[in-house]
Design an enzyme around this catalytic site. Structure first.
Site, PDB file in Angstrom:
ATOM      1  N   GLU B  84      11.748  94.462 -14.871  1.00 26.42           N
ATOM      2  CA  GLU B  84      12.829  95.381 -14.386  1.00 26.42           C
ATOM      3  C   GLU B  84      12.299  96.916 -14.097  1.00 26.42           C
ATOM      4  O   GLU B  84      12.415  97.380 -13.036  1.00 26.42           O
ATOM      5  CB  GLU B  84      14.155  95.615 -15.176  1.00 26.42           C
ATOM      6  CG  GLU B  84      15.003  94.389 -15.567  1.00 26.42           C
ATOM      7  CD  GLU B  84      14.388  93.819 -16.642  1.00 26.42           C
ATOM      8  OE1 GLU B  84      13.364  93.965 -17.053  1.00 26.42           O
ATOM      9  OE2 GLU B  84      15.346  93.336 -17.648  1.00 26.42           O
ATOM     10  N   ALA B 342      -0.823  62.241 -35.572  1.00 24.52           N
ATOM     11  CA  ALA B 342       0.108  62.702 -36.713  1.00 24.52           C
ATOM     12  C   ALA B 342       0.936  63.542 -36.319  1.00 24.52           C
ATOM     13  O   ALA B 342       2.219  63.574 -36.805  1.00 24.52           O
ATOM     14  CB  ALA B 342      -0.828  63.425 -37.567  1.00 24.52           C
TER      15      ALA B 342
END
Lengths: 401, 401
Positions: B84, B342
């Protein structure tokens, strides 16, 4: 050889002919956007013939006058009318006449007497004003003769509109005519990590219904479904076309590579409805006289194709020539790692039809048994023709580079 | 927690918050096609921040008055201005003013004092007439507060314009905020038959340049690159971002799972330019005091994360929590079969980034070491988000279902 229907008493030529660029230099290649639009409609007709017409090529025709569609048609089953005749009949059934019209046809009209009179002659007799052709007849004995016959009779001829698309429609027929062997498509269905089955061999089902139905749609356009004895013994496949809510018009030849002649006479491929069965074995396999007699009694044809260089194995290159002689345009391979790997190693595969299920197994059976390349870069690269989601899975189509 | 920049002294919440539907009921969701078009432009700005802003979320803003674009901006590097503020500066640099304008911002403006004053306050001070927001700040301490601050000051607020697209832009940030762990993307590059390397381990190169460059582009938006000691020992990777003809603004943390603490001090990941190095080991690994000291001397941080249930292994779930605490939004996994398998087995992977080279090896190394499912149907299915050709290869992106 009738270019439109493929019916022929001619033997397959050993000459390799590249159709698209040569042999048609003398014909007009001037065409309009409107011609392209009508040819696209003729190609859509040709698509309707894909499951029906083999071993005849799949041809479509539309007939147009003053920008108005008068009729359309596509090649019927062997012995039935060709696309041009179907389209002319359609015109007449609507109370119209072909006189002065333009005929769009996706393959050069035939020029000789086969089981039916030549289509070129029929077009002349019906006083077509112009014939627009997408691609030519690949048989060197015919190439251009259909078009010349038309021109000599005063019919305007335009050649080469959407020729690539038309060639693609009849890839197997074109390959058989120009190379003397069918187009070979190898199908596999793997997980993302490349397994076709769990370590225990279970593969039902890796892909979902949409992918499996798609596999049957590919079977339906093939002239033969090829597998190996390993798959027959492990999975006992029916090797026929099963389309959801539809009866297959035509069933491809079922071919088993079975070097020791171990196919059980009770195998589903012999006991379920489907195409004829061809068992390809070696001299060793054929020496089992009683087994051979039992298989023949069960309806199979047994042939011997010894590999001269690899004793005890089937000569896969000769098998493809044999299939071409039996008018097989496309071979759909659904086999295990052994036969699939052997076909790839021998550079006999034109296309990979690869279904990938978005799941992983971690371990299992691999799709291909073949010698690894010397380095990753030495592995032949295929050309990716398509990759798209299909149901919840992915379909990848690759072509030989 | 500043929603726009992600800077925070707040600890990660254990609460799982589904942002999009709740917490914003009170705000107007009425918007026009024009609002959607401007928000799309703000999202394009946000994209420009993807490589720059992490761990801050990638936010874009555009400022519009009377259908005219006055300025645009996106989040800068940590410590720099928010989107902004960048957009307002852009407006002022063009000699314009924000007064009475509409501000489109892809994430709720921040409402508290962090390293910079709150963006909501800045928007009020600059007299913005209306603020249109795509999606909210996931931190439950903030959710909606930025919007309420604006409304209370008389600024009109519209919420939810292109919220799905905006959420996607900051998937990792959102996941970290709502789940307390980063978004985990697992990358693999295989042949069609599922191999990541030849039997001898050689994998250079399976995919082509375009796929490899794409892999670096994904690394560039990640907060961490994660690998295992097996890959470090076998391939000695640099684990940094190398973009063709471009200097990376930011280098992700390099993380090695190394349970025995075997990373060589001369490993390229310690000696080449790139992100900081985090070596994650077990008590056993850390007991090699000299090796640990040598690695720390070489610049690495070494931490111990024992798996309570699997002695001698690293707790991968805790590792992800640890990475979230270090403000890692996205983890980019480029590992061997052990660590990749894994992570998948522990259900810690959100996305598969799978490159497939259209070639086959027949044999080689598999991408994943994990226990096969009980049956093909028992394997969890992923959702195919994308499949597309990339260079001569194929890129497949799957998401957890």
């Amino acid at each position: 050889m009738c270019a439109t229907c493929g019916k022929s008493d001619a033997t397959v030529s050993d000459e390799s002919v590249d159709l698209k660029p040569s042999g048609y230099d003398g014909f007009s290649k001037e065409f309009t956007e409107e011609d392209v639009r009508w040819m696209r409609l003729a190609l859509a007709e040709a698509q309707k013939a894909k499951r029906i017409s083999p071993p005849n090529p799949s041809v479509g025709a539309v007939i147009v006058r003053d920008g108005r569609l008068l009729g359309a048609g596509f090649t019927q089953q062997t012995g039935g009318p060709h696309a041009e005749v179907m389209a002319m009949r359609d015109v007449e059934a609507r109370g119209e006449t072909v006189e002065g019209a333009t005929v769009y046809v996706t393959l050069e009209p035939c020029s000789h007497y086969g089981r039916t009179p030549p289509c070129a002659l029929a077009l002349i007799e019906h006083r077509a004003a112009r014939v627009v052709v997408a691609t030519g007849d690949p048989n060197p004995k015919v190439a251009g003769r259909g078009l010349r016959m038309l021109e000599e009779a005063g019919v305007a001829v335009t050649f080469g509109v959407l020729s690539d698309e038309a060639y693609e429609t009849n890839l197997g027929f074109m390959t058989r005519m120009t190379r003397g062997t069918p187009w070979v498509r190898l199908k596999a269905a793997t997980t993302l990590d490349g397994f076709i089955a769990l370590p225990d061999g279970c593969s039902q089902w890796i892909t979902g219904e949409a992918a499996r139905a798609d596999g049957h749609a590919w079977r339906a356009v093939a002239g033969a479904i090829l597998t190996g004895i390993g798959t027959v013994l492990a999975d006992d496949p029916q090797m026929n076309v099963r389309l959801p809510g539809e009866t297959a018009v035509r069933q491809p030849l079922r071919v088993v590579v079975d070097r020791h002649l171990e196919t059980p006479t009770g195998a589903k491929l012999l006991t379920t409805p489907g195409g004829r069965v061809l068992i390809v074995t070696t001299s060793e396999g054929a020496s089992h006289v009683e087994r051979r007699a039992a298989l023949e009694a069960a309806g199979a044809e047994v042939i011997v194709l010894d590999d001269a260089e690899r004793a005890g194995y089937v000569d896969l290159g000769r098998l493809l020539i044999e299939l071409a002689k039996r008018e097989v345009n496309e071979v759909h391979v659904e086999a295990g790692a052994g036969l699939s790997g052997a076909l790839l190693s021998a550079d006999l595969v034109d296309e990979l039809l690869w279904y990938v299920a978005p799941c992983v197994f971690g371990a299992g059976l691999s799709p291909l048994r073949l010698s690894p390349p010397a380095s990753p870069g030495a592995a032949p690269r295929w050309r990716v023709r398509e990759t798209a989601p299909l149901g919840g899975d992915i379909r990848i189509i690759c072509r030989r580079n």
